[in-house]
Design a protein around this motif. Structure first.
Motif, PDB file in Angstrom:
ATOM      1  N   UNK A 134       0.836  -1.203   0.000  1.00 15.34           N
ATOM      2  CA  UNK A 134       0.000   0.000   0.000  1.00 15.34           C
ATOM      3  C   UNK A 134       0.869   1.250   0.000  1.00 15.34           C
ATOM      4  N   UNK A 135       1.908   1.265   0.834  1.00 12.25           N
ATOM      5  CA  UNK A 135       2.810   2.414   0.856  1.00 12.25           C
ATOM      6  C   UNK A 135       3.489   2.615  -0.500  1.00 12.25           C
ATOM      7  N   UNK A 136       3.832   1.529  -1.157  1.00 13.03           N
ATOM      8  CA  UNK A 136       4.439   1.641  -2.487  1.00 13.03           C
ATOM      9  C   UNK A 136       3.464   2.267  -3.480  1.00 13.03           C
ATOM     10  N   UNK A 137       2.177   1.850  -3.407  1.00 12.00           N
ATOM     11  CA  UNK A 137       1.170   2.447  -4.284  1.00 12.00           C
ATOM     12  C   UNK A 137       1.012   3.943  -4.019  1.00 12.00           C
ATOM     13  N   UNK A 138       1.055   4.328  -2.736  1.00 11.56           N
ATOM     14  CA  UNK A 138       0.923   5.746  -2.387  1.00 11.56           C
ATOM     15  C   UNK A 138       2.103   6.548  -2.923  1.00 11.56           C
ATOM     16  N   UNK A 139       3.304   5.976  -2.832  1.00  9.51           N
ATOM     17  CA  UNK A 139       4.480   6.687  -3.356  1.00  9.51           C
ATOM     18  C   UNK A 139       4.376   6.851  -4.873  1.00  9.51           C
ATOM     19  N   UNK A 140       3.917   5.823  -5.560  1.00 14.56           N
ATOM     20  CA  UNK A 140       3.736   5.925  -7.010  1.00 14.56           C
ATOM     21  C   UNK A 140       2.799   7.062  -7.364  1.00 14.56           C
ATOM     22  N   UNK A 141       1.783   7.264  -6.527  1.00 15.84           N
ATOM     23  CA  UNK A 141       0.775   8.279  -6.820  1.00 15.84           C
ATOM     24  C   UNK A 141       1.352   9.681  -6.689  1.00 15.84           C
TER      25      UNK A 141
END
Length: 350
Positions: free
Chosen positions: A13-20
């Motif tokens: 989830x944190x990785x997805x947030x960083x991508x955003x």
């Protein structure tokens, strides 16, 4: 869920947030674009008094009485009246420059409207009322008139929940499934596939990260509607958030199905547009779907965008709770759960 099983999901989830937040263009399309649409459409369809009926007068046979009635009609504040010759009057009516024609002759007058114009019947009644009153008609009953503005009655009150629903659909479709396709095309999913991560964790991370941004997105649009258009959420904010999350889940499920196997971005683009474009037209974003024939209403209500927009408007304008929105919630939950199950069974890393 044990700590060992929770940590990989949290990291994903944190990785997805960083991508955003590392992609400014994505931030603009999620937050900036819907605000620009709301400003433009809200300004174009801002709240204003109804247009006065436009009356065209033709003196087929001129007389002192008809001229007096014309002057009284022209001076009346409830209508806009102009004199025409017969030829120009017919053209004005056919081009909707006037709503009703009043033809004065020796027998009195005749009103003419175009049956295809929505304003014609109201303008005809207004013209008749003004003329009959000017000619001496007395109303047998006393009248009282008042003006009120009910919450949710403006077009902007109808529009903002529709834009919010459309934005939830678009950001879920493009931010979940399309990103999967891009990752697969870049061979990133193949690298993920050889790690010990579980497939449900990987797919759920897209949905959870999308839901976290949804709360912020929802808050921005609700605050914007309050500050710029004086809109108030008649129902509870919790109901609004739950319906929005269910809507995001529904479109995330659909999007995961699209991104489960496709590795070509052009194909993903086509499938995504195929999903969302019919719902832009049918689901009542900019105008009510009740304009369509009655036999289409039931299938239209089963579309996820229709359920989402109806639910958002129900909370926004009608003050409905989750109990009153149960049909819409069930439709959204069904789309989301079925989509996730199908995606889980058909997903391939490469």
């Amino acid at each position: 869920m044990s700590e060992e099983k929770l940590n990989p999901l949290v990291e994903l989830v944190l990785a997805r947030l960083r991508e955003f937040y590392r992609e400014p263009a994505i931030v603009f399309w999620v937050f900036g674009f819907p605000l620009l649409m709301a400003v433009g459409l809200g300004a174009a369809f801002r709240s204003k008094p109804p247009e006065l009926p436009r009356i065209g007068v033709v003196m087929v046979e001129e007389s002192t009485e008809s001229l007096e009635l014309f002057e009284k009609l022209k001076a009346h504040p409830a209508a806009i009246t102009e004199m025409y010759d017969r030829g120009s009057a017919d053209r004005a009516l056919s081009r909707a420059k006037v709503d009703v024609l009043v033809l004065f002759d020796a027998q009195g007058y005749e009103t003419v409207i175009d049956a295809t114009q929505e304003k014609g019947a109201r303008a005809q009644l207004e013209a008749r009322d003004i003329l009959q009153t000017a000619a001496g008609r007395k109303d047998p009953l006393p009248e009282r008139h008042s003006r009120v503005t009910k919450p949710g009655s403006r077009y902007v009150d109808f529009l903002i929940p529709g834009i919010l629903g459309m934005n939830i659909m678009g950001s879920s479709l493009w931010g979940v499934g399309y990103n999967l396709v891009v990752a697969r095309k870049r061979k990133l999913l193949r690298r993920y596939g050889v790690t010990p991560m579980r497939r449900p964790h990987f797919l759920l991370s897209y949905f959870i990260s999308r839901s976290l941004f949804l709360v912020l997105e929802l808050g921005v649009l609700v605050l914007f509607g309050k500050l710029f258009f004086g809109m108030t959420v008649q129902g509870g904010l919790l109901s609004l958030i739950v319906i929005a999350i269910l809507g995001a889940a529904a479109f995330a499920g659909i999007s995961l199905v699209i991104g489960a196997r496709i590795s070509n971005t052009e194909t993903a683009n086509g499938w995504t547009n195929l999903v969302q474009m019919p719902m832009w037209l049918l689901s009542g974003v900019f105008f009510t779907y009740e304009r369509f024939p009655d036999f289409l209403h039931a299938p239209i209500r089963l579309l996820p965008l229709t359920a989402l927009v109806d639910g958002l408007r129900g909370v926004y304008n009608d003050g409905l709770t989750l109990t009153g929105l149960l049909p819409e919630a069930l439709v959204l939950a069904a789309w989301g759960s079925v989509g996730f199950v199908i995606a889980l069974r058909t997903f391939r890393w490469q």
